[in-house]
Design a protein around this motif. Sequence first.
Motif, PDB file in Angstrom:
ATOM      1  N   GLU A 435       0.831  -1.210   0.000  1.00  0.00           N
ATOM      2  CA  GLU A 435       0.000   0.000   0.000  1.00  0.00           C
ATOM      3  C   GLU A 435       0.866   1.261   0.000  1.00  0.00           C
ATOM      4  O   GLU A 435       0.559   2.243  -0.670  1.00  0.00           O
ATOM      5  N   GLU A 436       1.947   1.242   0.760  1.00  0.00           N
ATOM      6  CA  GLU A 436       2.846   2.403   0.797  1.00  0.00           C
ATOM      7  C   GLU A 436       3.487   2.629  -0.578  1.00  0.00           C
ATOM      8  O   GLU A 436       3.611   3.759  -1.051  1.00  0.00           O
ATOM      9  N   VAL A 437       3.895   1.531  -1.245  1.00  0.00           N
ATOM     10  CA  VAL A 437       4.524   1.640  -2.564  1.00  0.00           C
ATOM     11  C   VAL A 437       3.518   2.147  -3.602  1.00  0.00           C
ATOM     12  O   VAL A 437       3.872   2.914  -4.506  1.00  0.00           O
ATOM     13  N   GLN A 438       2.264   1.730  -3.472  1.00  0.00           N
ATOM     14  CA  GLN A 438       1.240   2.238  -4.390  1.00  0.00           C
ATOM     15  C   GLN A 438       1.095   3.754  -4.271  1.00  0.00           C
ATOM     16  O   GLN A 438       0.940   4.466  -5.266  1.00  0.00           O
ATOM     17  N   LEU A 439       1.150   4.257  -3.051  1.00  0.00           N
ATOM     18  CA  LEU A 439       1.080   5.691  -2.821  1.00  0.00           C
ATOM     19  C   LEU A 439       2.320   6.390  -3.380  1.00  0.00           C
ATOM     20  O   LEU A 439       2.222   7.465  -3.975  1.00  0.00           O
ATOM     21  N   ILE A 440       3.501   5.772  -3.214  1.00  0.00           N
ATOM     22  CA  ILE A 440       4.748   6.334  -3.756  1.00  0.00           C
ATOM     23  C   ILE A 440       4.675   6.400  -5.271  1.00  0.00           C
ATOM     24  O   ILE A 440       5.038   7.404  -5.897  1.00  0.00           O
TER      25      ILE A 440
END
Length: 583
Positions: A435-440
Amino acid sequence: MNKIHLNDIRIKNKLLLIYMVSVFLPIVLTNVIFYHVTSENVRNQKIHDNELALRQVTNGFKQGVEDAAGIASVLYSDAFVYEFLDKNYESPLNFILAYNTHFRDINKFTPVYSSIRSIHLFTDNPTVIKAGGIYDINEEVINTHWYQSTLEDRNKYPVVTRRTEDDGRLEQFVVVRALDSNASVTNEKVIMINLNDRFIHQIFANETFEGELFLLNENNTIEYTTDNSIQWQSDYIPFTSIDIPDNAIVLEESYQMQYMSDWKLVGVIPEDQLLTEVQKSLPSILYLALWNFVIPSLFIVYLAGNIHFRLNTIVKKMRRVKDQNFELIEGKPYKDEIGVLTTEFNRMSKKIKDLINDVYIVKIQKKDLEIQKKETQLKALQSQINPHFLFNVLETIRMRSLLKEEMETADIIRNMAQLLRNSITWDKDFVTVKEEVQLIQAFLEIQKYRFDEKMQYEIHLASRAEHILIPNMTIIPFVENASIHGIEPLKNNGKVKVYIEIKDKHLECIIEDNGVGMTESKYQEIMQSLNMDEIAGESIGICNVYQRLRMYYEEHFTLNITRNKKEGITIHLKIPLNMDKEM
């Protein structure tokens, strides 16, 4: 012959005599009678208690399904939802406007009911964009278990079934309802309401029920069970194939609902389990005689001697006080009456003031200040994304949309919505790395949109690290700094690289850019600010991440900021794996 008076008997003998007459003999006789009388009562009572527990589980699951079925019925009768999925849209923009008008109201049911996890809409309308909770009815969906199992009845009423996960396991319960009441419609429309897995688990994990629970469908096959030895997730298993002991007690509750017709909840309790505690008490009666006579007698002798010794010690110390000898009674300050006397004697002898209350108040105030400071730091993190950056991006999108008829604008709007939603709302402290990488990726796509070829990026995420839980917005502040402060001022093309993998039971994150870098003074300022309690200055994002990591992991993480020899900055972050955090 002299008569023996009770006052002439020593204390330890008095205690032993009282114990034998008043406690030991009555307890032995009472336990023998009580065991036989209560065995049957305990069995009947436990059966009754388990019936109530089974009924509680039944009603809990029924309520969750009824909530989902009620929502499905509301959406079925909603003409706006029907028109939203059935309408042929001339352009994606028209659909997005309709999506924002109608679909957002559907999501209002999710936070209201704890039993509802999410609401999905399925349609084969080719003009509808399949994203944000709307899915296409393609061949893959048609071949799924939930689609085929509800094909006959979902046009009449909501149907309860299970959805197949990506790994082929039948786990999540769903309520399916077709939005079309006849077969003459142009576009097929189906609503799926996903029940919350945690809600289901909590309902069936009833600690008051002492046996195993089996949720059976109309075909008498297992939909859910608490028996871990049965592989009910992989396939439907007939209940008749389960080996049930002959002396087991079987309790049953039926579901009298149209969409769960002939479903029932069966509880199986072994007969010997009902009287396990009572049967275990039988050997205890034998040991009780030994405990109630020999051991207590020795204990009473010891206790009487201890009382005499402690009282005699206090008397000796008090006699020395008259000679101004304030010798303290050493030892632990016990809480019984003799201990209170000892404590008060020591306090009087030392003549000190009572500072305990003052010290306690000071400690409480200090802890309150620390808690307030941590809350302030967490709230400050929500404003990390620079509002000017968001406004500039929106203006860029608007201008390019006017000058060019580009479909990529829809992707940028989606990325911006994802960033805005995550920066404005803070619904959970921990997210997965995926989820964090999707936001990045959404953030970097927007930057790439703004600067074209000047902005490039590369993300490497190890597959086994995708589901590791980390504090929300741990990596993106470093990516934002690399892009805004490193690449934007660069005259030539720039690139941001992100590597995330697992090494030595740690999650290792490397953020590297070839931007303009930073001066030595700026570098020293950032490094010094990491150990400061107050969050201020331009490095608020980095400081927030550091302070939160220190709160969650104490000293078990590392954060290194390196100035590259040629150009750019490298961030090296290592945090311990944290698999038990709740999202």
